[in-house]
Design a protein around this motif. Structure first.
Motif, mmCIF file in Angstrom:
data_model
loop_
_atom_site.group_PDB
_atom_site.id
_atom_site.type_symbol
_atom_site.label_atom_id
_atom_site.label_comp_id
_atom_site.label_asym_id
_atom_site.label_seq_id
_atom_site.Cartn_x
_atom_site.Cartn_y
_atom_site.Cartn_z
ATOM 1 N N ASP A 317 0.946 -1.115 -0.139
ATOM 2 C CA ASP A 317 -0.157 0.095 -0.254
ATOM 3 C C ASP A 317 0.937 1.086 0.116
ATOM 4 O O ASP A 317 1.397 1.646 1.057
ATOM 5 C CB ASP A 317 -0.806 0.150 1.248
ATOM 6 C CG ASP A 317 -1.902 0.913 1.108
ATOM 7 O OD1 ASP A 317 -1.835 2.213 0.786
ATOM 8 O OD2 ASP A 317 -3.248 0.653 1.082
ATOM 9 N N ARG A 320 -0.860 4.902 1.596
ATOM 10 C CA ARG A 320 -1.384 5.018 2.837
ATOM 11 C C ARG A 320 -0.527 4.414 3.875
ATOM 12 O O ARG A 320 -0.496 4.789 5.149
ATOM 13 C CB ARG A 320 -2.744 4.294 2.905
ATOM 14 C CG ARG A 320 -3.567 5.027 2.346
ATOM 15 C CD ARG A 320 -5.155 4.322 2.366
ATOM 16 N NE ARG A 320 -5.065 2.999 1.795
ATOM 17 C CZ ARG A 320 -5.940 2.086 1.827
ATOM 18 N NH1 ARG A 320 -7.111 2.463 2.464
ATOM 19 N NH2 ARG A 320 -5.927 0.681 1.726
ATOM 20 N N LEU A 368 -6.321 9.275 1.761
ATOM 21 C CA LEU A 368 -4.934 9.322 2.490
ATOM 22 C C LEU A 368 -5.001 9.562 3.839
ATOM 23 O O LEU A 368 -5.983 10.588 4.434
ATOM 24 C CB LEU A 368 -3.923 10.509 1.594
ATOM 25 C CG LEU A 368 -3.591 10.248 0.169
ATOM 26 C CD1 LEU A 368 -2.694 11.420 -0.268
ATOM 27 C CD2 LEU A 368 -2.841 8.890 0.274
ATOM 28 N N PRO A 369 -4.188 8.989 4.555
ATOM 29 C CA PRO A 369 -4.357 9.135 6.123
ATOM 30 C C PRO A 369 -3.886 10.760 6.447
ATOM 31 O O PRO A 369 -3.154 11.180 5.655
ATOM 32 C CB PRO A 369 -3.196 8.215 6.669
ATOM 33 C CG PRO A 369 -2.443 7.958 5.466
ATOM 34 C CD PRO A 369 -3.086 8.080 3.982
ATOM 35 N N ASP A 374 -3.063 4.900 13.034
ATOM 36 C CA ASP A 374 -4.451 4.767 12.590
ATOM 37 C C ASP A 374 -5.518 4.773 13.806
ATOM 38 O O ASP A 374 -5.259 4.361 14.938
ATOM 39 C CB ASP A 374 -4.546 3.373 12.159
ATOM 40 C CG ASP A 374 -3.726 3.018 10.832
ATOM 41 O OD1 ASP A 374 -3.568 3.765 10.034
ATOM 42 O OD2 ASP A 374 -2.851 2.093 10.775
#
Length: 404
Positions: A317, A320, A368-369, A374
């Motif tokens: 990934d 992200r 997108l973060p 998280d």
């Protein structure tokens, strides 16, 4: 360590990755150098990457000599032959037995030999920076090609730069090496290079080979001959989450370091055990990529006088996960002040608003973060959590029986 620490720039080195950008199978291949560009972009936006910390890789000539010392000569010749823009029919016929089929996971490409040598050159530079005493820590994110074997490519890996760096350390400095592999795929290539060597301890935490490539890395793989007991595999169940992963990792690496007493730690930081990664089934969050480097750093302080070199690896990934994970690794290696905020603010605090600033195309519509860690409270809980955790602990205990 005693006394006052020297400045960050002399303690931790970043190996220039630019030449390794040529290690590129195709625009659609999951192992894509955009991961490196995004990570460096994030660190620069944070003000966390100082040009004074940059180190050039070894010369390609020196790196190729080390490669020829650990890989079979006929294999290296075949890689070189397939690397031309128009390989001969004879070379193409050899591709399959070399693990370089055009339709496989590791297809040959123009310039492959030179690009693979460049990756190894960076990892050798990292090893020399640390072992020479010019730095305590060094990071080469383009490295970590841990699946390559002496006679064939495998799993996106052509030459095994991790094995090359370890062999260089053993040959020049006669140091005992603890190799820690955090990629979700078993670090099989490095393991088999040193399976009978009592002075290289290989430890890999990964999703069980029952369900995931390369299909190895089980507790019964313990080393052989004089190397028996210097190989430890921590095989995790699919859908393992943060707490179980970290608990098993901490127990394993602390036990290995205490028993083996290494002179240097070489770690591989594939970041594909994240729940977002498309090529595996582990359900961890960014938390493990904050904590695993911290644990390794603490081990280096206790057992190796700080000597620690780190490599990249898998992670698919690209936008992200990988930039955040690898940036957290670099921040930890530097004891960077930003970590205090990441550790204290909700979800690690916010990423720079302007990141990313590069223009590479992105194929996913997933947002997108915006934070370093998280928001796992918003994730759907995994079923069978207690059963998975118990099975992981049982497998760990089985693996540890032969160590020390």
């Amino acid at each position: 360590m005693k006394g006052r620490r020297p400045p960050l720039a002399s303690r931790t080195k970043w190996i220039n990755n630019s030449a390794s950008g040529r290690y590129r199978f195709s625009d659609d291949h999951p192992f894509h150098p955009v991961r490196l560009e995004l990570t460096e972009n994030l660190l620069r936006e944070c003000g966390a990457l100082d040009g004074l910390q940059m180190v050039r890789p070894f010369s390609l000539e020196h790196a190729e000599q080390v490669i020829r010392d650990i890989h079979r000569s006929d294999y290296v010749a075949n890689v070189a032959a397939l690397s031309t823009g128009n390989p001969s029919l004879d070379a193409i016929k050899q591709a399959a037995q070399c693990g370089l089929e055009g339709s496989g996971d590791t297809p040959y490409f123009a310039g492959m030999h030179e690009a693979s040598v460049a990756v190894t050159a960076g990892s050798l530079a990292a090893a020399e920076e640390v072992m020479s005493g010019r730095a305590e820590h060094a990071l080469h994110l383009a490295g970590g090609l841990h699946h390559a074997f002496p006679d064939r490519a495998s799993g996106f890996c052509v030459y095994n730069d991790a094995a090359a760096a370890i062999s260089y350390i053993r040959e020049k400095y006669h140091a005992r090496v603890l190799y820690i592999d955090t990629d979700v795929h078993h670090g099989d290539g490095v393991q088999w290079f040193y399976y009978t060597d009592p002075d290289v301890f290989t430890l890999s935490i990964h999703e069980t080979g029952k369900f995931l490539f390369p299909g190895s890395g089980f507790p019964h793989e313990r080393g052989d001959s004089t190397g028996y007991g210097a190989c430890l595999n921590v095989s995790m169940e699919p859908y393992t989450e943060d707490e179980s992963w970290l608990d098993c990792f901490r127990q394993a690496v602390e036990h290995a370091a205490r028993v083996f007493r290494p002179d240097i730690i070489v770690s591989q930081h594939g970041c594909d055990a994240h729940a977002f990664d498309p090529l595996a089934h582990i359900h961890c969050s960014m938390k493990i990529y904050r904590e695993m480097p911290r644990i390794i750093h603490q081990l280096a302080e206790r057992y190796t006088q700080g000597k620690w070199m780190a490599l990249g690896g898998g992670g698919y990934d690209h936008w992200r996960v990988v930039p955040r994970a690898w940036s957290l690794l670099w921040l930890e290696m530097n004891d960077h002040p930003l970590l205090a905020r990441i550790d204290s603010e909700p979800n690690g605090g916010h990423l720079p608003e302007q990141w990313p600033t590069i223009t590479a195309s992105r194929k996913s519509d997933d947002p997108l973060p915006t934070t370093w860690l998280d928001d796992v409270a918003s994730w759907t809980p995994m079923p069978r959590r207690a059963e998975i955790t118990a099975k992981n602990q049982t497998m760990l205990e089985l693996s540890l029986q032969h160590v020390g």
